[in-house]
Write a protein that holds these residues in place. Sequence first.
Motif, mmCIF file in Angstrom:
data_model
loop_
_atom_site.group_PDB
_atom_site.id
_atom_site.type_symbol
_atom_site.label_atom_id
_atom_site.label_comp_id
_atom_site.label_asym_id
_atom_site.label_seq_id
_atom_site.Cartn_x
_atom_site.Cartn_y
_atom_site.Cartn_z
ATOM 1 N N TYR A 135 0.945 -1.602 -0.128
ATOM 2 C CA TYR A 135 -0.086 -0.189 0.167
ATOM 3 C C TYR A 135 1.079 1.079 -0.019
ATOM 4 N N HIS A 136 1.831 1.494 1.057
ATOM 5 C CA HIS A 136 2.220 2.726 0.930
ATOM 6 C C HIS A 136 3.472 2.951 0.094
ATOM 7 N N HIS A 137 3.734 2.064 -0.776
ATOM 8 C CA HIS A 137 4.589 2.323 -2.091
ATOM 9 C C HIS A 137 3.724 2.337 -3.603
ATOM 10 N N ILE A 138 2.657 2.518 -3.256
ATOM 11 C CA ILE A 138 1.495 3.372 -4.248
ATOM 12 C C ILE A 138 0.940 5.066 -3.731
ATOM 13 N N TYR A 139 0.510 4.323 -2.683
ATOM 14 C CA TYR A 139 0.405 5.305 -1.925
ATOM 15 C C TYR A 139 1.297 6.070 -0.839
ATOM 16 N N HIS A 140 1.551 7.835 -1.531
ATOM 17 C CA HIS A 140 2.125 8.803 -1.228
ATOM 18 C C HIS A 140 1.176 9.906 -0.578
ATOM 19 N N ILE B 179 0.151 6.596 -5.823
ATOM 20 C CA ILE B 179 -1.188 7.983 -6.006
ATOM 21 C C ILE B 179 -0.845 8.645 -4.929
ATOM 22 N N ILE B 180 -0.757 10.170 -5.519
ATOM 23 C CA ILE B 180 -0.112 11.141 -4.141
ATOM 24 C C ILE B 180 -1.629 11.317 -3.555
ATOM 25 N N GLY B 181 -1.887 10.943 -1.991
ATOM 26 C CA GLY B 181 -3.158 12.117 -1.231
ATOM 27 C C GLY B 181 -2.304 13.021 -0.769
ATOM 28 N N ASP C 185 4.305 6.342 -13.465
ATOM 29 C CA ASP C 185 5.510 5.844 -12.224
ATOM 30 C C ASP C 185 6.591 4.719 -12.822
ATOM 31 N N LEU C 186 7.225 4.727 -13.714
ATOM 32 C CA LEU C 186 8.183 4.299 -13.913
ATOM 33 C C LEU C 186 9.780 4.338 -13.332
ATOM 34 N N HIS C 187 9.414 5.732 -12.231
ATOM 35 C CA HIS C 187 10.882 5.281 -11.340
ATOM 36 C C HIS C 187 10.946 4.282 -10.409
ATOM 37 N N ARG C 188 10.016 3.386 -9.979
ATOM 38 C CA ARG C 188 10.351 2.013 -9.500
ATOM 39 C C ARG C 188 10.814 1.346 -10.075
ATOM 40 N N ASP D 255 -2.273 2.318 -16.981
ATOM 41 C CA ASP D 255 -2.469 1.253 -15.851
ATOM 42 C C ASP D 255 -2.919 2.409 -14.294
ATOM 43 N N ALA D 256 -2.466 4.056 -14.242
ATOM 44 C CA ALA D 256 -2.579 4.713 -13.847
ATOM 45 C C ALA D 256 -4.594 5.592 -14.058
ATOM 46 N N ALA D 257 -4.840 5.045 -14.948
ATOM 47 C CA ALA D 257 -6.055 5.267 -15.223
ATOM 48 C C ALA D 257 -7.234 4.142 -15.357
#
Lengths: 249, 249
Positions: free
Chosen positions: A178-183, B48-50, B82-85, B113-115
């Motif tokens: 979860y925290h790898h995708i969500y920041h 995803i950034i909240g 995100d391709l940083h990963r 993927d994001a959409a």
Amino acid sequence: MNTMINLINNHRSVRHFEDKPLSEEQIQMIVTSAQAASTSSFIQAYSIIGVTDEAKKKKLAELAGNQSFVETCGHFFVFCADLHRHKVVSEMEGINLTESIESTEKFMVGLIDAALAAQNAALSAESMGLGICYVGGIRNNLHGICEVLKTPEHVIPLFGLAVGYPARENEQKPRLPYHHIYHENEYEQSPNQYKVELEEYNKTISAYYHERTSGKRADTWTEQMSHMFEKKKRMYMKDFVQEKGLDRV
Amino acid sequence: MNTMINLINNHRSVRHFEDKPLSEEQIQMIVTSAQAASTSSFIQAYSIIGVTDEAKKKKLAELAGNQSFVETCGHFFVFCADLHRHKVVSEMEGINLTESIESTEKFMVGLIDAALAAQNAALSAESMGLGICYVGGIRNNLHGICEVLKTPEHVIPLFGLAVGYPARENEQKPRLPYHHIYHENEYEQSPNQYKVELEEYNKTISAYYHERTSGKRADTWTEQMSHMFEKKKRMYMKDFVQEKGLDRV
């Protein structure tokens, strides 16, 4: 957890279908759901092609890397980024819109619009008890796919969506932590912590494959990704997209 | 029509929210739903950034074209390709994966993927009685957005998703005719028929605006699109995406 979230969270791909086509009503329901999705600035930059012709389905299955379920599923949809429509708009209004149509921004809009619509379609199908599988394999040979589907300039088939009555379901693969995708607030990760998380995830994935294949396979996620990326798949894509008149400026 | 399809088909954007933040549990539910979406070859090329920080929300609202609901909604999510990963994967596995990471194919995977994930998030939120609005406006100034969100190379914020308790709902805008979006077996349209369909649709859209604005506005869809495309919005995108290390080869 409500039934909708339950359905969303229980998604798993289906690659084995019963020999039973979708009804016209089911197809209409799925396409209507796709159209209900949000679209960037009302641009509606996508199209859907439903393939029922047996010869075409056979050809698509081959082109997608011999994925036989493309042929045997209940209905095969192809989702396309579509800016051809806006070329026609430009003719109708007598204004040259080429630069916008061929921009990277509008290429992105086409991809995002198509994917939002597709995910609505997928969930709509799943809510009717049908199974689905996305088929990115059509991007192996888009020249061939475009020939079969007779798509005009400014249209790019992105992926297929195979839909049908499930004969067998895949298992759900564990997702990244979860925290790898969500920041929160910013993309802030210490490089070390980031790697520790991926190593943890590697253990999860390795155990998942080990169990699923009775020990025949136990590769980690980072191994899988590095092998896949090392192969440099679909490197013709940049030229192809530009040939089709998108992502040029 | 089942409740799920009902929810999908009744979607309308919400741009006016009550002053009430989402709970941690709601946020987790939404992100978990996003993660349940299909992902191309298990690549999971998104983040995803909240955003909860008040100053950051204010800045994002400005950058997105002074859309105040970005600031006032219950929670603002930013979906990124995100391709940083996979750059980190490359370091961990000691294999150079740059060419794949920087390919147009993987850029497309990131967007798709994001959409797909975002649409799951949107429906998950709506199923809890929350309202949503996609915010493509963040692409007006991605340099600024990346600075606020501190995104690394190979990450591109694509759109925001404002979520919250609806204070007022928009009306549903009529979509393009079914057979304009959905083709059978091939993309075959006589150019004349295609234009006749768009002219029909123009009447629908013009009537829709006329009624909604008490006659102040009655533009057609093709007018709206040609004005929008004529403006050539976000033409910096190609350079920006390549600066960030994507869509290069």
